[in-house]
Design an enzyme around this catalytic site. Structure first.
Site, PDB file in Angstrom:
ATOM      1  N   GLN A  36       0.817  -1.221   0.000  1.00 58.47           N
ATOM      2  CA  GLN A  36       0.000   0.000   0.000  1.00 58.47           C
ATOM      3  C   GLN A  36       0.848   1.267   0.000  1.00 58.47           C
ATOM      4  O   GLN A  36       0.512   2.244  -0.654  1.00 58.47           O
ATOM      5  CB  GLN A  36      -0.900   0.030   1.245  1.00 58.47           C
ATOM      6  N   PRO A  49      -5.347  -6.195   5.077  1.00 58.18           N
ATOM      7  CA  PRO A  49      -5.934  -7.023   4.013  1.00 58.18           C
ATOM      8  C   PRO A  49      -5.131  -8.325   3.883  1.00 58.18           C
ATOM      9  O   PRO A  49      -3.924  -8.329   4.106  1.00 58.18           O
ATOM     10  CB  PRO A  49      -5.751  -6.180   2.747  1.00 58.18           C
ATOM     11  N   TYR A  72     -13.234  -1.953   2.680  1.00 62.53           N
ATOM     12  CA  TYR A  72     -11.767  -2.002   2.732  1.00 62.53           C
ATOM     13  C   TYR A  72     -11.130  -1.411   1.491  1.00 62.53           C
ATOM     14  O   TYR A  72      -9.987  -0.967   1.525  1.00 62.53           O
ATOM     15  CB  TYR A  72     -11.291  -3.445   2.931  1.00 62.53           C
ATOM     16  N   LEU A  73     -11.860  -1.430   0.381  1.00 62.44           N
ATOM     17  CA  LEU A  73     -11.296  -0.865  -0.849  1.00 62.44           C
ATOM     18  C   LEU A  73     -11.389   0.657  -0.823  1.00 62.44           C
ATOM     19  O   LEU A  73     -10.503   1.342  -1.329  1.00 62.44           O
ATOM     20  CB  LEU A  73     -12.046  -1.422  -2.060  1.00 62.44           C
ATOM     21  N   GLN A  74     -12.483   1.150  -0.228  1.00 67.53           N
ATOM     22  CA  GLN A  74     -12.711   2.605  -0.105  1.00 67.53           C
ATOM     23  C   GLN A  74     -11.451   3.416   0.114  1.00 67.53           C
ATOM     24  O   GLN A  74     -11.062   4.237  -0.703  1.00 67.53           O
ATOM     25  CB  GLN A  74     -13.552   2.818   1.154  1.00 67.53           C
ATOM     26  N   ASP A  75     -10.785   3.174   1.252  1.00 63.89           N
ATOM     27  CA  ASP A  75      -9.650   4.035   1.604  1.00 63.89           C
ATOM     28  C   ASP A  75      -8.425   3.761   0.744  1.00 63.89           C
ATOM     29  O   ASP A  75      -7.602   4.639   0.533  1.00 63.89           O
ATOM     30  CB  ASP A  75      -9.300   3.900   3.095  1.00 63.89           C
ATOM     31  N   GLN A  76      -8.314   2.533   0.191  1.00 62.39           N
ATOM     32  CA  GLN A  76      -7.146   2.206  -0.630  1.00 62.39           C
ATOM     33  C   GLN A  76      -7.160   2.931  -1.975  1.00 62.39           C
ATOM     34  O   GLN A  76      -6.123   3.088  -2.615  1.00 62.39           O
ATOM     35  CB  GLN A  76      -7.061   0.694  -0.863  1.00 62.39           C
ATOM     36  N   HIS A  96     -10.866   5.392   8.126  1.00 62.20           N
ATOM     37  CA  HIS A  96      -9.662   5.268   7.290  1.00 62.20           C
ATOM     38  C   HIS A  96      -9.792   6.117   6.024  1.00 62.20           C
ATOM     39  O   HIS A  96      -8.833   6.748   5.590  1.00 62.20           O
ATOM     40  CB  HIS A  96      -9.435   3.805   6.879  1.00 62.20           C
TER      41      HIS A  96
END
Length: 366
Positions: free
Chosen positions: A104, A131, A294-298, A320
């Protein structure tokens, strides 16, 4: 240079490793000297942990930068970035620290390197509080590649809590610019599939029980789709230590991907682990968004760097994500808006549209 250091308060909002990852990656990309204070100030073990340290050292090495205050337990670092280089870079948490979190922090940087990169990341591949590598491969990769880059991820060895010992090799080619993305049409769920694993001394029956419990749980809510979850016994030479876990992915007609996952723990019934993953997936399918929590902030850092306006539709916006937006605005000067979705089908749900006018970062080397 001292006078122009960007000051980051590491104790606000998410208040943890994520602030470090976002701010050091942006510092490296934008050539901004950085000071982060109050690192993980509110955590039970304040300051840098081995995992954060290896991430910082990796970014320093990626750009031949200068890093001060980088030791375990330190609550303040200063970082002076230089030019981002391609080539082979190694990071080793020496613990079960997550290789996915190392990815990340480094991935956005190497997209703007002068030549292709090979990242050799060592630590936990399927670890708590991060993740799982399967999530990175099955969900993050296909969606992130919509920004117009590709990467390849080779899992050499899997590593679990507490020993780690996993190794992943990531190959990334640089880009001139990132394309904006528009993920606002969720479509309907067309497929549900997954992977459940045991490694080391654990019997395959544990994986089968986990899968069966997860399928039963999904069936209660989604009756018309076949759910295919493959139980796997990890090869002895490709896994270090003992572990078990499950990831279940739902795919929609428009190519959106959602996941639920869970890891086995000593003394926790396999059924319970399977049900936890299934319930997480179902919760992510209820909110009407196009990405899971979990994908949102990435995706935020890529939206900030992209050349144009990106939009993603989400469920409730996580801490996050709010944190990533805050630092992308502070450091990269990207402009974000978060609004409740106005579409009729979202009226009864907690659905938001995150829009970003990216800065159109251009790779100076290409």
């Amino acid at each position: 240079m001292e006078g122009q250091r960007v000051e980051v308060d590491g104790g606000i909002m998410e208040g943890g490793g994520q602030i470090l990852r976002v701010s050091t990656a942006l510092s490296c990309l934008l050539g901004l000297p950085l000071r982060v204070q109050k690192i993980r100030a509110g955590r039970s073990t304040p300051g840098l942990r081995p995992q954060h340290l290896s991430g910082l050292e990796m970014v320093r090495d990626l750009c031949g930068g200068h890093l001060e205050g980088a030791e375990i337990g330190s609550t303040e670092i200063t970082f002076t970035p230089e030019k981002i280089r391609g080539g082979v870079h190694t990071a080793d948490t020496k613990t079960a620290g997550s290789v996915c979190l190392l990815m990340q922090v480094s991935m956005p940087c190497v997209l703007f390197a002068a030549s292709p990169s090979e990242l050799r990341l060592k630590g936990g591949t399927n670890a708590e509080m991060a993740p799982q590598i399967d999530y990175t491969m099955m969900v993050f990769k296909p969606i992130a590649e919509k920004f117009g880059f590709t990467f390849n991820c080779d899992i050499k060895t899997r590593g679990y809590y507490p020993k780690g010992g996993g190794e992943v090799i990531v190959r990334v080619s640089p880009v001139k610019r990132l394309d904006p993305i528009n993920l606002t049409d969720r479509g309907s769920v067309t497929k549900i599939y997954g992977r459940v694993f045991v490694a080391g001394v654990l019997p395959l029956k544990v994986a089968k029980d986990m899968a069966a419990a997860a399928v039963r749980c999904i069936r209660k809510e989604i009756r018309d789709l076949y759910v295919s979850i493959q139980p796997v016994q990890e090869a002895r030479d490709q896994a270090f230590g003992n572990g078990s876990g499950i990831i279940i992915v739902a795919e929609t007609s428009t190519g959106c991907l959602f996941a639920g996952s869970s890891l086995g723990k000593r003394g926790v019934n396999a059924d319970k682990v399977g049900i936890e993953a299934a319930e997480m997936l179902l919760a992510n399918l209820r909110h009407g968004g196009t990405v899971d929590e979990y994908l949102q902030d990435q995706l935020i850092i890529f939206m900030a760097l992209a050349n144009g306006i990106s939009r993603i539709k989400t469920g409730s916006v996580t801490l996050h994500t709010q944190t990533a937006i805050h630092f992308a605005e502070q450091l990269a000067k990207a402009k974000f808006t978060v609004k409740k979705s106005e579409e009729e089908e979202d009226a009864t749900k907690d659905t938001y549209v995150i829009e970003c006018e990216g800065i159109g970062m251009a790779n100076p080397h290409l």
